[in-house]
Design a protein around this motif. Structure first.
Motif, PDB file in Angstrom:
ATOM      1  N   THR A 219      10.553 -66.510  58.645  1.00  0.00           N
ATOM      2  CA  THR A 219      11.745 -67.346  58.587  1.00  0.00           C
ATOM      3  C   THR A 219      12.952 -66.624  58.015  1.00  0.00           C
ATOM      4  O   THR A 219      14.087 -67.035  58.263  1.00  0.00           O
ATOM      5  N   GLN A 220      12.730 -65.550  57.240  1.00  0.00           N
ATOM      6  CA  GLN A 220      13.861 -64.795  56.699  1.00  0.00           C
ATOM      7  C   GLN A 220      13.365 -63.468  56.130  1.00  0.00           C
ATOM      8  O   GLN A 220      12.208 -63.354  55.702  1.00  0.00           O
ATOM      9  N   THR A 221      14.249 -62.482  56.163  1.00  0.00           N
ATOM     10  CA  THR A 221      13.936 -61.157  55.616  1.00  0.00           C
ATOM     11  C   THR A 221      15.093 -60.676  54.751  1.00  0.00           C
ATOM     12  O   THR A 221      16.263 -60.842  55.128  1.00  0.00           O
ATOM     13  N   TRP A 222      14.775 -60.113  53.608  1.00  0.00           N
ATOM     14  CA  TRP A 222      15.763 -59.494  52.736  1.00  0.00           C
ATOM     15  C   TRP A 222      15.454 -57.998  52.649  1.00  0.00           C
ATOM     16  O   TRP A 222      14.393 -57.606  52.129  1.00  0.00           O
TER      17      TRP A 222
ATOM     18  N   LYS B  83      11.443 -54.165  52.064  1.00  0.00           N
ATOM     19  CA  LYS B  83      11.966 -55.502  52.349  1.00  0.00           C
ATOM     20  C   LYS B  83      11.040 -56.591  51.809  1.00  0.00           C
ATOM     21  O   LYS B  83       9.844 -56.378  51.591  1.00  0.00           O
TER      22      LYS B  83
ATOM     23  N   LYS C  96      11.674 -55.516  61.868  1.00  0.00           N
ATOM     24  CA  LYS C  96      10.669 -56.526  62.195  1.00  0.00           C
ATOM     25  C   LYS C  96       9.265 -55.934  62.163  1.00  0.00           C
ATOM     26  O   LYS C  96       8.379 -56.357  62.916  1.00  0.00           O
TER      27      LYS C  96
ATOM     28  N   ASP D 276      19.458 -67.169  47.489  1.00  0.00           N
ATOM     29  CA  ASP D 276      20.465 -67.985  48.156  1.00  0.00           C
ATOM     30  C   ASP D 276      21.698 -67.177  48.545  1.00  0.00           C
ATOM     31  O   ASP D 276      22.265 -67.376  49.618  1.00  0.00           O
TER      32      ASP D 276
ATOM     33  N   TRP E 287       5.361 -65.156  50.544  1.00  0.00           N
ATOM     34  CA  TRP E 287       6.333 -64.110  50.241  1.00  0.00           C
ATOM     35  C   TRP E 287       5.609 -62.771  50.310  1.00  0.00           C
ATOM     36  O   TRP E 287       4.608 -62.572  49.631  1.00  0.00           O
TER      37      TRP E 287
ATOM     38  N   VAL F  54       9.803 -60.375  52.865  1.00  0.00           N
ATOM     39  CA  VAL F  54       9.687 -61.196  54.068  1.00  0.00           C
ATOM     40  C   VAL F  54       9.130 -62.566  53.692  1.00  0.00           C
ATOM     41  O   VAL F  54       8.138 -62.657  52.960  1.00  0.00           O
ATOM     42  N   ARG F  55       9.784 -63.601  54.197  1.00  0.00           N
ATOM     43  CA  ARG F  55       9.303 -64.961  53.965  1.00  0.00           C
ATOM     44  C   ARG F  55       8.647 -65.486  55.243  1.00  0.00           C
ATOM     45  O   ARG F  55       9.254 -65.461  56.319  1.00  0.00           O
TER      46      ARG F  55
ATOM     47  N   THR G 242       4.770 -71.482  51.780  1.00  0.00           N
ATOM     48  CA  THR G 242       5.562 -70.276  52.014  1.00  0.00           C
ATOM     49  C   THR G 242       4.818 -69.055  51.496  1.00  0.00           C
ATOM     50  O   THR G 242       4.292 -69.069  50.375  1.00  0.00           O
TER      51      THR G 242
ATOM     52  N   GLY H  15      21.835 -63.596  48.231  1.00  0.00           N
ATOM     53  CA  GLY H  15      21.506 -62.259  48.690  1.00  0.00           C
ATOM     54  C   GLY H  15      21.891 -61.137  47.757  1.00  0.00           C
ATOM     55  O   GLY H  15      21.661 -59.961  48.066  1.00  0.00           O
TER      56      GLY H  15
END
Length: 399
Positions: free
Chosen positions: A174-177, A162, A128, A216, A145, A164-165, A143, A218
């Motif tokens: 809202t989401q992390t890859w 990473k 985070k 979608d 990115w 991050v969205r 959004t 990953g």
């Protein structure tokens, strides 16, 4: 012996798709990091043909530049402009400047860590925390990115790389890859991202490669590993001088500049030294495409000079920041070239952003005076300025 796989009809770009540019060139690899700059230039001169953009008269006078923001502490290398005029600003750790790597600038000039102080704090857990934002993209739905390399100013991997969205309407993640270590290499440094068709396309500027994430599902793949289109084939020059790294050798930066067409059909990319390539996103998202087919798919799209960044307007016009001459030019979807600004104040103009109404924002980063390209010394002359140019008021380019 494994037979060469057959070409698949319809997979590769047609002659019409390729336009009027020459086929992709292939050259010897870029000289090693240990090679002195002068020797690098000598070898590259023999190995690579001249790639300078075709000269064209600039607008006379140049497009007016209006000061939109100034910094006396941070080096801003990219930005996004929100509909209400606030700016989201990128300051990578490698620039050597203090402060948050991602900041929000209010319309009154006040700066805040973005999306909040926690995401920019050293004590925050790695998953985070933003360590060094390298690239960002704001889409029409609000959004944002954000690509974080996770590499600090000392070139140490502090957190995993990473994507991050962020929802800019609520300033919330809202989401992390997390980038899968299997698609990275020793020396990898993710540096540019664009999102389209449900996928993220990420450039590795440390070890040439392109990472594709299915957002979608990953799944992640590394494509075009060490491909010539992603590999620095010549040094970066500013004012006729070869940029050098902290050890005094020719600075090597592989593909880090990236953009996607408004319809999501085409990906444009290049190393800072150029040239520009184009590749269909369908080829990158189709998992049945073989590596052999993909290797022959990038098209040499434009022989650009060294660039600090690029952006694309809603009509498909590409805007480029030329660091070799301190200028800005554009290249329309109809392949018409026009240089719109030549100004000594544009000292290493970095990644620009353009709004829906045609306001072009250009940060001047003076990266040639930052430690990465200046023998490890910080010599930036403050303040650094973001300029605004009203492209809607410019005369239309003509052939």
């Amino acid at each position: 012996m494994t037979p060469w796989p057959p070409c698949r009809p319809g997979r590769l770009p047609s002659a019409a798709d390729r336009g009027d540019m020459a086929p992709m060139f292939r050259t010897r690899p870029f000289p090693s990091r240990a090679m002195p700059a002068a020797l690098a230039v000598s070898i590259l001169s023999a190995a690579v043909p001249a790639l300078a953009a075709k000269p064209a008269p600039p607008l006379d006078p140049s497009a007016p530049m209006v000061v939109a923001a100034e910094s006396t502490t941070q080096v801003w290398t990219a930005l996004a402009v929100l509909p209400d005029g606030r700016m989201i600003l990128v300051s990578p750790a490698w620039t050597g400047a203090p402060g948050p790597t991602l900041a929000l600038r209010d319309t009154d000039g006040t700066l805040h860590p973005y999306p909040d102080a926690g995401w920019n704090a050293p004590a925050t857990p790695p998953e985070k925390r933003l360590v060094s934002v390298e690239s960002l993209q704001l889409t029409d739905d609000g959004t944002l990115w954000v690509l974080d390399s996770g590499i600090d100013s000392g070139n140490h991997a502090v957190t995993p790389a990473k994507l991050v969205r962020i929802d800019t309407k609520t300033a919330s993640v809202t989401q992390t890859w997390t980038i899968d270590p299997t698609v990275l290499r020793s020396g990898s440094h993710v540096a540019g991202v664009r999102v389209g068709k449900g996928h993220a396309f990420i450039l590795d500027s440390g070890v040439p490669g392109l990472i594709v994430i299915d957002l979608d599902h990953g799944t992640q793949r590394r494509l075009l590993d060490h491909h010539p289109s992603l590999t620095a084939q010549r040094p970066i020059t500013v004012d006729g001088h070869v940029m050098q790294d902290t050890t005094g050798h020719a600075a090597i930066v592989h593909a880090s500049e990236i953009e996607i067409s408004p319809d999501g059909q085409w990906l444009y990319y290049q190393p800072p030294c150029g040239p520009l390539y184009r590749l269909g996103t369908d080829l990158l998202t189709d998992t049945t495409i073989t590596s052999f087919e993909l290797d022959d798919s990038p098209t040499l799209w434009y022989k650009t000079p060294p660039l600090g960044g690029m952006t694309v307007a809603r009509d498909g016009t590409l805007y480029f920041d030329d660091i070799s001459t301190g200028s800005i030019f554009r290249f329309t979807a109809g392949r018409i070239y026009q240089r719109i600004v030549v100004d000594p104040r544009l000292r290493w103009p970095a990644t620009p952003a353009i709004t829906a109404d045609g306001q072009l924002y250009v940060p001047t980063a003076q990266l040639d005076r930052t430690p990465r390209f200046n023998h490890g010394q910080m010599a930036v002359q403050w303040p650094l300025t973001i300029y605004r140019i009203d492209t809607a008021a410019l005369p239309a380019p003509v052939r």
